[in-house]
Design an enzyme around this catalytic site. Structure first.
Site, PDB file in Angstrom:
ATOM      1  N   VAL D  16       0.843  -1.193   0.000  1.00  0.00           N
ATOM      2  CA  VAL D  16       0.000   0.000   0.000  1.00  0.00           C
ATOM      3  C   VAL D  16       0.879   1.244   0.000  1.00  0.00           C
ATOM      4  O   VAL D  16       0.592   2.226  -0.683  1.00  0.00           O
ATOM      5  CB  VAL D  16      -0.972  -0.016   1.193  1.00  0.00           C
ATOM      6  CG1 VAL D  16      -1.746   1.297   1.273  1.00  0.00           C
ATOM      7  CG2 VAL D  16      -1.943  -1.178   1.060  1.00  0.00           C
ATOM      8  N   ARG D 110     -10.312   2.970  12.817  1.00  0.00           N
ATOM      9  CA  ARG D 110     -11.512   3.168  11.986  1.00  0.00           C
ATOM     10  C   ARG D 110     -12.808   3.271  12.766  1.00  0.00           C
ATOM     11  O   ARG D 110     -13.696   4.025  12.409  1.00  0.00           O
ATOM     12  CB  ARG D 110     -11.641   1.999  10.999  1.00  0.00           C
ATOM     13  CG  ARG D 110     -10.765   2.126   9.787  1.00  0.00           C
ATOM     14  CD  ARG D 110     -11.045   0.978   8.819  1.00  0.00           C
ATOM     15  NE  ARG D 110      -9.939   0.825   7.872  1.00  0.00           N
ATOM     16  CZ  ARG D 110      -9.544  -0.338   7.370  1.00  0.00           C
ATOM     17  NH1 ARG D 110     -10.149  -1.454   7.718  1.00  0.00           N
ATOM     18  NH2 ARG D 110      -8.548  -0.388   6.519  1.00  0.00           N
ATOM     19  N   CYS D 148     -10.823  -2.548   2.301  1.00  0.00           N
ATOM     20  CA  CYS D 148     -10.890  -2.551   0.835  1.00  0.00           C
ATOM     21  C   CYS D 148     -12.213  -3.041   0.265  1.00  0.00           C
ATOM     22  O   CYS D 148     -12.751  -2.442  -0.667  1.00  0.00           O
ATOM     23  CB  CYS D 148      -9.727  -3.349   0.251  1.00  0.00           C
ATOM     24  SG  CYS D 148      -9.548  -5.022   0.887  1.00  0.00           S
ATOM     25  N   SER D 178      -3.982  -9.165  -3.976  1.00  0.00           N
ATOM     26  CA  SER D 178      -3.265  -7.965  -3.533  1.00  0.00           C
ATOM     27  C   SER D 178      -3.873  -7.400  -2.256  1.00  0.00           C
ATOM     28  O   SER D 178      -3.206  -6.666  -1.529  1.00  0.00           O
ATOM     29  CB  SER D 178      -3.256  -6.891  -4.627  1.00  0.00           C
ATOM     30  OG  SER D 178      -4.560  -6.453  -4.919  1.00  0.00           O
ATOM     31  N   GLY D 179      -5.104  -7.762  -1.967  1.00  0.00           N
ATOM     32  CA  GLY D 179      -5.720  -7.320  -0.726  1.00  0.00           C
ATOM     33  C   GLY D 179      -5.020  -7.841   0.516  1.00  0.00           C
ATOM     34  O   GLY D 179      -5.197  -7.297   1.609  1.00  0.00           O
ATOM     35  N   LYS D 204     -15.368  -6.730   9.461  1.00  0.00           N
ATOM     36  CA  LYS D 204     -15.079  -5.357   9.023  1.00  0.00           C
ATOM     37  C   LYS D 204     -16.187  -4.839   8.112  1.00  0.00           C
ATOM     38  O   LYS D 204     -16.637  -3.694   8.244  1.00  0.00           O
ATOM     39  CB  LYS D 204     -13.742  -5.310   8.266  1.00  0.00           C
ATOM     40  CG  LYS D 204     -12.517  -5.454   9.141  1.00  0.00           C
ATOM     41  CD  LYS D 204     -11.251  -5.381   8.266  1.00  0.00           C
ATOM     42  CE  LYS D 204     -10.051  -5.964   8.974  1.00  0.00           C
ATOM     43  NZ  LYS D 204      -8.920  -6.203   8.068  1.00  0.00           N
ATOM     44  N   ARG D 234     -11.347 -15.584  -1.161  1.00  0.00           N
ATOM     45  CA  ARG D 234     -10.154 -15.176  -1.900  1.00  0.00           C
ATOM     46  C   ARG D 234     -10.102 -15.960  -3.204  1.00  0.00           C
ATOM     47  O   ARG D 234     -10.240 -17.195  -3.189  1.00  0.00           O
ATOM     48  CB  ARG D 234      -8.906 -15.479  -1.083  1.00  0.00           C
ATOM     49  CG  ARG D 234      -7.639 -14.916  -1.669  1.00  0.00           C
ATOM     50  CD  ARG D 234      -7.472 -13.428  -1.484  1.00  0.00           C
ATOM     51  NE  ARG D 234      -7.246 -13.067  -0.096  1.00  0.00           N
ATOM     52  CZ  ARG D 234      -7.290 -11.819   0.354  1.00  0.00           C
ATOM     53  NH1 ARG D 234      -7.559 -10.799  -0.438  1.00  0.00           N
ATOM     54  NH2 ARG D 234      -7.089 -11.577   1.637  1.00  0.00           N
ATOM     55  N   HIS D 241     -11.840  -6.406  -6.281  1.00  0.00           N
ATOM     56  CA  HIS D 241     -12.761  -7.192  -5.465  1.00  0.00           C
ATOM     57  C   HIS D 241     -14.137  -7.154  -6.142  1.00  0.00           C
ATOM     58  O   HIS D 241     -14.746  -6.098  -6.295  1.00  0.00           O
ATOM     59  CB  HIS D 241     -12.848  -6.603  -4.054  1.00  0.00           C
ATOM     60  CG  HIS D 241     -11.609  -6.800  -3.237  1.00  0.00           C
ATOM     61  ND1 HIS D 241     -10.523  -7.545  -3.648  1.00  0.00           N
ATOM     62  CD2 HIS D 241     -11.290  -6.363  -1.984  1.00  0.00           C
ATOM     63  CE1 HIS D 241      -9.594  -7.543  -2.698  1.00  0.00           C
ATOM     64  NE2 HIS D 241     -10.019  -6.837  -1.695  1.00  0.00           N
ATOM     65  N   ASN D 326      -9.293  -2.696  -5.255  1.00  0.00           N
ATOM     66  CA  ASN D 326      -9.026  -2.801  -3.819  1.00  0.00           C
ATOM     67  C   ASN D 326      -7.825  -2.011  -3.348  1.00  0.00           C
ATOM     68  O   ASN D 326      -7.779  -1.611  -2.195  1.00  0.00           O
ATOM     69  CB  ASN D 326      -8.872  -4.270  -3.423  1.00  0.00           C
ATOM     70  CG  ASN D 326      -7.818  -4.984  -4.213  1.00  0.00           C
ATOM     71  OD1 ASN D 326      -7.925  -5.064  -5.440  1.00  0.00           O
ATOM     72  ND2 ASN D 326      -6.808  -5.490  -3.551  1.00  0.00           N
TER      73      ASN D 326
END
Lengths: 352, 352, 352, 352
Positions: D16, D110, D148, D178-179, D204, D234, D241, D326
């Protein structure tokens, strides 16, 4: 038409045809004036019949064009060829006979003695071969780009051939599925798999590479004299042909010699000035695990090839890996660059 | 213990260790008496600490075993080695010193002069090399199986080397991710991608292939004299190393000569009788797009290699493609077969 | 014919047809007496016309059979159906009219009122529906297995429906490419990609699941009354349909209730005795990241489904994940089990 | 510094962090003044320590920066957060305490009551929540972008929630590797496979979506009252995504209602003016097999989400499929857009 040169695309609904449409959509010199396809599609709106597979939206203006029949006349001095090889031969000849320049990705005429098979950075001088087609009574001409794997291989090796003279060449390819068109390779054959065979691909590499790197003389092109042993494989990647190469030269060449030659590859200004020409055309990688399709494919907007892992070979002089974008440098992008060359060399008039 | 020979597995929680456990679970001659791993796992139930990745359930009896420390003594005359190379060296030697036969997949001792590097179909006679380890004062011995890609390559080429004598060998591999263990290759590096580099793999192929096909004499093994040029690549397949090969011999060899030699590869009865030995060890494919990992990997329960596309090479004598199962013939299966050989040759007593 | 019951396979050259040939090659009760395909293949040797895609060699005896036309009479009391839906309808009816039992994977007759749509573990009693086909004047009958994703879904949920009564059902599938046959899904569409659409699949799931779990009464099958909301997706796996499910029942159900019901799923001895019936038919996984196609697909030789991640749902009662083998439980294997049922129930005579 | 606002990136060597560097390299308002990472990298040249995985070359100027420690002070009013969650908490707080705005992709803060969790197109008004952090005695503040998958889901559903009020929501995701960062998912776990589990992801989605679409009042954000049932999976894609959704509203909603609301989604000019804001933020697809990661991911340069297959749901009101990038909308791109909002809203001064 805003001062750009009108061009037409044959086989515009196929995957290579779509790539032509995409690359030409914002081209600084060209404008797609017509798209042509099989009779089944002719008369319909392009946007309605094409099964668009590019990851960007279809260009709106071109989507609105009515698909034409694949027969002359079509607008513009240049016609791009992306027809199936089964039907392309007579159609392409008809356009040349009608006075148009056919820049084609289709294999049919590649090995004909009077048809230039072009990678401008490698064999710009072969362009003159097109003049011999006047002997066929054609006011136009056919110009061909190479097979997709050949294009990447030859562009990458051209600096070495020019500097040292290739004598022997082994190449084993790992080619993406887009090279087979659409629907092309069945997913059952390639997901989690590798197929060690691509029909006629090895012959094309062996034949075309020697023509491209051959010498133009009064009697035409004398093929380069090196021997090529090709092994071609299909792997589950979308775009990008990666290859491993062992190569021997007429004199002893070290990795440092090779790196120097690759980095010094002279950019002919007559080619470097073309909108599609990348700078440099051959990128050199020194990171040990490169080039990789996922990371290096878009270099030079798909027109550069990347060479890495230049190291000694226990049998010949060098081992290396190279990567090229099979649908850009290896197909539509290569044809567009050739068309640009026709303009830059004054074969096609620029609009006033 | 039902009349079978007890064996132990070092590094039993890793991917190769798990493959040992799976292959030995129903073995007619052997029975897993102990599983050993790092201190972190020792003392715990195997089924609780192993992250089992085989596509069959974990064998219930073995799941119930308590993990041992990786140090002698462990039960049985034979200890299978699947430790990380970083720690394997002294541990394997300790077991040999303690009088056990260590049949190992780990690379540490492969190239030592008194350690046999074995593919029984190819170099059965090298087994005698183990006796030289007595000079180290070891009542036991270390025996090694080759690197995964080397195993497939050498088994496939052994019939040709025996018949014609290899002189030069190019090989370009397309290797599955299981060859890198777990977690091994990051998915971000390989999904839809190819990586033209595997650390130290080319050196292993070049070195080990010449030892395996070398000649055993009074002074040990003299490596075969051919030159090997290897290019190794990782592709997104799970199991199976596919390779393209160009090979030249001491005399001219045609594809028909080669096919005949491959088909006639003599099954030494001392090897053919082993439970893990496939019949034939080298399968010949004439379908033009074979071998493929997805379709041909399980031949001979992963112990056979498949050779296809035998055709002339424009530079050397032959081109071909070959496939082997990297975690069976290229790792645990090969070690098990070597252990079987120890029994068949009388090095290890069968239970009464 | 060695005391086994002769059977024929319609559409034997396709992917499901090949799976029938593979599953029947070593069947204890059945023996393939004839393979039939389109007129283009009829009269030729099966081994010569089939593009065999199974990862085991083609059974030698069957490879030698001459391909028949897809029309009665074909040998045996049972004919397996793997024809394209476009042509299967009248052909299957012709065999039923000719007195044979057609056990078919093709969708054409699945929803007809007198055709049993069978998953024996779930709706054995529906077999009786076949007798109603006598009203069509057919001495034979057509019996159907469900759509591939429906088969896995319904078998996994049958224990819960029997115990608690399903009221509402959300399912989102991730289906393998083999479900689309060969060539089926183009690799360009699925390598490194997901396609959130499979033609007519959602309708099949919604319709067929309610018939299979429906109630057989004097007037035929009354569909189960639950509502089904299906989302179907294609992912780049070769075999195995994985699904996520949220399900609500007529009464409140906890994960523990569900696990108990799944584990207690009664094995009807009339079904459990069949050679293809797995024990248990529904496997329960408690490892948090299971089931996975690569690890769990071969359970019960592809005839078991695996249920995992049974947990509460914030909206309905339960969430879970399930996996089934789409070409075995979801196609050929399911049909073979139905044929076995015909024998076990005395509908077809065993050979003397 | 050419009149742009200096910013710093925490965790700049991770995936990231690299995306931040790439997105900020040519940003019209921001300029990367410092990159920070763990002590192991601090003091070294960024280009030397980063394992750069973006498919474009590393920006030269940033490659030359010396990596800083992840502690205040770092240059600029804005610090982007891409640290591991294990260490991020106290570090991010230290920067807020030191008077900087931390726009973070890390999950730690968050759900805190005074931390805005922002998707500007969906909840611009929540920005004001940052003022409550003054109660902590912080002159700076922490602002978070969502998880994401949540980011894509909520942006796509925001128009429907605003128009009709979501009541119930089922979502089943198919998420790219990649997430999980780098090395993240092992290739052995995902090549040709699907894993029906992503740690904490379902929680989440359920939690963050209700906060983002919640109502800001004097006492903070009251979460939206809908129920969310999430299934996360996945799949072997690199980026993107894709999700299937069933959704019910407070009143009956038809597909046409939904399409109208999606197309009319009001572009708040305070958001639409930001450099990273796509137009439109929610793209509507009517082609039946879309959206697909390979074809639709780059819309709005990765900042748009695409909604397709809007159709009735047999249980709730609507079914649909949606796709978001994502690592752009779902991570670094979202954070950059939030930082732009700070500038546009006058929280950060533009350079004179």
């Amino acid at each position: 038409m805003s001062g750009r040169i009108p061009v037409s695309v044959l086989g515009a609904t196929g995957t290579v045809g779509q790539k032509f449409v995409r690359l030409l959509a914002d081209h600084p010199w060209f404008e797609v004036a017509a798209v042509a396809a099989s009779s089944a599609s002719a008369g319909k709106r392009y946007g309605d019949v094409v099964r668009w597979r590019e990851p960007v939206p279809i260009p709106e203006r071109i989507a609105g064009l009515t698909v034409q029949e694949s027969a002359p006349p079509l607008p513009g001095p240049i016609v791009f060829g992306a027809l199936d090889a089964e039907v392309a031969g007579p159609i392409e000849q008809a356009f040349a006979r009608a006075g148009q320049y056919v820049v084609t990705n289709t294999r049919n005429h590649r090995m004909e003695a009077d048809v230039p098979l072009l990678i401008p950075e490698a064999n710009l001088d072969h362009l003159a071969l097109m003049d011999r087609q006047r002997d066929r009574g054609w006011p136009g001409a056919i110009l061909a780009n190479p097979n997709c794997s050949t294009a990447a291989l030859v562009l990458a090796l051209a600096p070495l051939h020019q500097a040292f003279g290739i004598e022997k060449l082994f190449v084993s390819t790992m080619q993406a599925v887009s090279g087979a068109g659409y629907p092309g390779v069945a997913s059952l054959d390639i997901v989690g798999n590798v197929v060690p065979y691509i029909g006629n691909e090895e012959e094309k590499i062996e034949r075309e590479s020697r023509k491209i790197l051959g010498t133009l003389g009064p009697a035409g092109v004398t093929p380069a004299e090196f021997a090529v042993s090709a092994h071609t494989n299909r792997v589950p990647t979308i775009d990008g042909h990666l290859m491993t190469v062992s190569v021997g030269f007429r004199r002893r060449v070290t990795p440092d010699d090779a790196l120097a030659a690759l980095r010094a590859f002279p950019a002919n200004p007559r080619v470097a000035c073309l909108p599609s020409s990348p700078t440099p055309p051959v990128e050199v990688e020194t990171r040990m695990d490169r080039p990789q399709p996922r990371l290096d494919l878009e270099r030079g907007r798909g027109m550069a090839v990347t060479v890495g892992r230049v190291r000694p070979c226990p049998i010949l002089d060098l081992r290396l890996a190279l990567l090229g974008h099979n649908t850009i440098r290896g197909a539509a992008g290569q044809a567009v660059q050739i068309a640009e060359l026709l303009v830059a060399e004054g074969r096609v008039d620029r609009p006033a």
